[in-house]
Scaffold this active site. Structure first.
Site, PDB file in Angstrom:
ATOM      1  N   GLY A  17      45.554  40.848  48.610  1.00  0.00           N
ATOM      2  CA  GLY A  17      46.831  40.181  48.861  1.00  0.00           C
ATOM      3  C   GLY A  17      47.210  39.956  50.305  1.00  0.00           C
ATOM      4  O   GLY A  17      48.384  39.715  50.611  1.00  0.00           O
ATOM      5  N   SER A  18      46.222  39.977  51.238  1.00  0.00           N
ATOM      6  CA  SER A  18      46.625  39.794  52.636  1.00  0.00           C
ATOM      7  C   SER A  18      47.099  38.362  52.900  1.00  0.00           C
ATOM      8  O   SER A  18      48.020  38.149  53.704  1.00  0.00           O
ATOM      9  CB  SER A  18      45.499  40.192  53.601  1.00  0.00           C
ATOM     10  OG  SER A  18      44.471  39.251  53.587  1.00  0.00           O
ATOM     11  N   ASN A  19      46.506  37.380  52.248  1.00  0.00           N
ATOM     12  CA  ASN A  19      46.990  36.001  52.431  1.00  0.00           C
ATOM     13  C   ASN A  19      48.390  35.840  51.848  1.00  0.00           C
ATOM     14  O   ASN A  19      49.267  35.218  52.454  1.00  0.00           O
ATOM     15  CB  ASN A  19      46.017  34.992  51.811  1.00  0.00           C
ATOM     16  CG  ASN A  19      44.851  34.683  52.725  1.00  0.00           C
ATOM     17  OD1 ASN A  19      44.983  33.922  53.680  1.00  0.00           O
ATOM     18  ND2 ASN A  19      43.703  35.305  52.468  1.00  0.00           N
ATOM     19  N   LEU A 103      38.539  31.014  37.542  1.00  0.00           N
ATOM     20  CA  LEU A 103      38.544  29.551  37.670  1.00  0.00           C
ATOM     21  C   LEU A 103      39.711  29.001  36.865  1.00  0.00           C
ATOM     22  O   LEU A 103      40.043  29.544  35.814  1.00  0.00           O
ATOM     23  CB  LEU A 103      37.251  28.986  37.074  1.00  0.00           C
ATOM     24  CG  LEU A 103      35.980  29.195  37.882  1.00  0.00           C
ATOM     25  CD1 LEU A 103      34.794  28.653  37.105  1.00  0.00           C
ATOM     26  CD2 LEU A 103      36.112  28.490  39.225  1.00  0.00           C
ATOM     27  N   ASN A 118      44.048  26.088  47.598  1.00  0.00           N
ATOM     28  CA  ASN A 118      43.260  27.326  47.656  1.00  0.00           C
ATOM     29  C   ASN A 118      42.796  27.545  49.084  1.00  0.00           C
ATOM     30  O   ASN A 118      42.675  26.598  49.856  1.00  0.00           O
ATOM     31  CB  ASN A 118      42.032  27.164  46.741  1.00  0.00           C
ATOM     32  CG  ASN A 118      41.138  28.388  46.735  1.00  0.00           C
ATOM     33  OD1 ASN A 118      41.605  29.523  46.674  1.00  0.00           O
ATOM     34  ND2 ASN A 118      39.829  28.173  46.800  1.00  0.00           N
ATOM     35  N   HIS A 120      39.490  29.137  51.135  1.00  0.00           N
ATOM     36  CA  HIS A 120      38.101  29.570  50.926  1.00  0.00           C
ATOM     37  C   HIS A 120      37.520  29.970  52.286  1.00  0.00           C
ATOM     38  O   HIS A 120      37.698  29.254  53.275  1.00  0.00           O
ATOM     39  CB  HIS A 120      37.289  28.432  50.309  1.00  0.00           C
ATOM     40  CG  HIS A 120      35.888  28.846  50.008  1.00  0.00           C
ATOM     41  ND1 HIS A 120      35.569  29.626  48.911  1.00  0.00           N
ATOM     42  CD2 HIS A 120      34.737  28.634  50.672  1.00  0.00           C
ATOM     43  CE1 HIS A 120      34.264  29.871  48.918  1.00  0.00           C
ATOM     44  NE2 HIS A 120      33.738  29.272  49.974  1.00  0.00           N
TER      45      HIS A 120
HETATM   46  C1  GRF Z   1      40.055  35.649  51.165  1.00  0.00           C
HETATM   47  O1  GRF Z   1      38.896  35.830  51.938  1.00  0.00           O
HETATM   48  C2  GRF Z   1      40.128  34.242  50.638  1.00  0.00           C
HETATM   49  O2  GRF Z   1      39.602  33.298  51.526  1.00  0.00           O
HETATM   50  C3  GRF Z   1      39.261  34.320  49.400  1.00  0.00           C
HETATM   51  O3  GRF Z   1      39.556  35.586  48.843  1.00  0.00           O
HETATM   52  C4  GRF Z   1      39.987  36.471  49.880  1.00  0.00           C
HETATM   53  C5  GRF Z   1      41.331  36.988  49.483  1.00  0.00           C
HETATM   54  O4  GRF Z   1      41.793  37.954  50.383  1.00  0.00           O
HETATM   55  N1  GRF Z   1      39.517  33.224  48.503  1.00  0.00           N
HETATM   56  P1  GRF Z   1      43.287  38.496  50.257  1.00  0.00           P
HETATM   57  O5  GRF Z   1      43.425  39.049  48.841  1.00  0.00           O
HETATM   58  O6  GRF Z   1      44.232  37.369  50.510  1.00  0.00           O
HETATM   59  O7  GRF Z   1      43.398  39.587  51.282  1.00  0.00           O
END
Ligand code: GRF
Length: 199
Positions: A17-19, A103, A118, A120
């Site tokens: 969940g860092s994003n 997916l 998304n 990536h």
């Molecule tokens: C990230 O590297 C993102 O690019 C990929 O999954 C990972 C998720 O990381 N799709 P987080 O859970 O947001 O820390």
């Protein structure tokens, strides 16, 4: 005045969940003025992202995907019917995948055309799928990066919204590269959302 309203974001995530946290904190500190997160949906009740949402008082729904597995087979169609109900109740303008490990099938994608995005961890179209950082190292690439893109039915294939790049060092491991890339992912997601929501 429609131009000044906030876009309703729903984040789908399965793990760390860092994003998600970076986006939520950027909205809180006014960096994405025209966005609000109206819900987090996770397919894993134990995922750290669930606690990150709860601690930020963001409404959180868990739709446990394992409950839709019978004799090793995932019943995607029943799972997505339930997912669609939750999404409809949240009425999102944008659905942001952030480490969502399932997916999405055509029903969901067609219900939200150009509204699902998304992130990536590669410079798409290079290194689609899992372990993109490891793929880049094994390929001998000198640089990689991250991509925010619209989600279409092909895996990691939709139109690109924003990319940022970093160098790969000779002694990089999958772990060192991934941790150097992560802050750039956060920056890229925030910038892409500013672009999509208006600033
Ligand atoms: C990230 O590297 C993102 O690019 C990929 O999954 C990972 C998720 O990381 N799709 P987080 O859970 O947001 O820390």
């Amino acid at each position: 005045m429609e131009g000044l309203t906030s876009k309703r974001l729903v984040v789908l995530a399965s793990g760390r969940g860092s994003n998600f946290a970076a986006i939520a904190d950027a909205i809180n500190s006014g960096q994405i003025p025209r966005a609000e997160i109206v819900g987090l949906i996770s397919n894993k009740k134990e995922a750290p992202v669930v606690e990150l949402a709860q601690s930020r008082k963001i409404p959180c729904a868990v739709l446990e995907s394992n409950a839709f597995r019978k004799e090793g087979r995932f019943d995607r169609s029943s799972y997505e019917k339930e997912l669609l109900k939750i999404l409809r109740s949240l009425n999102p303008d944008l659905i942001c995948l952030a480490g969502y490990l399932l997916l999405l099938g055509p029903d969901i994608i067609q219900s939200y055309p150009k509204q699902i995005i998304n992130i990536h961890p590669s410079l798409l179209p290079l290194f689609k799928g899992l372990h993109a950082q490891r793929q880049a190292i094994l390929d001998g690439a000198k640089e990689t990066g991250c991509t925010v893109h619209f989600v279409t039915e092909g895996l990691d294939e939709g139109p690109i919204i924003l990319q940022k790049r970093i160098s790969i060092f000779e002694n990089d491991s999958e772990e060192s590269l991934s941790s150097r890339l992560l802050p750039l992912e956060h920056e890229t997601y925030i910038e892409a959302l500013k672009k999509l929501c208006g600033s």
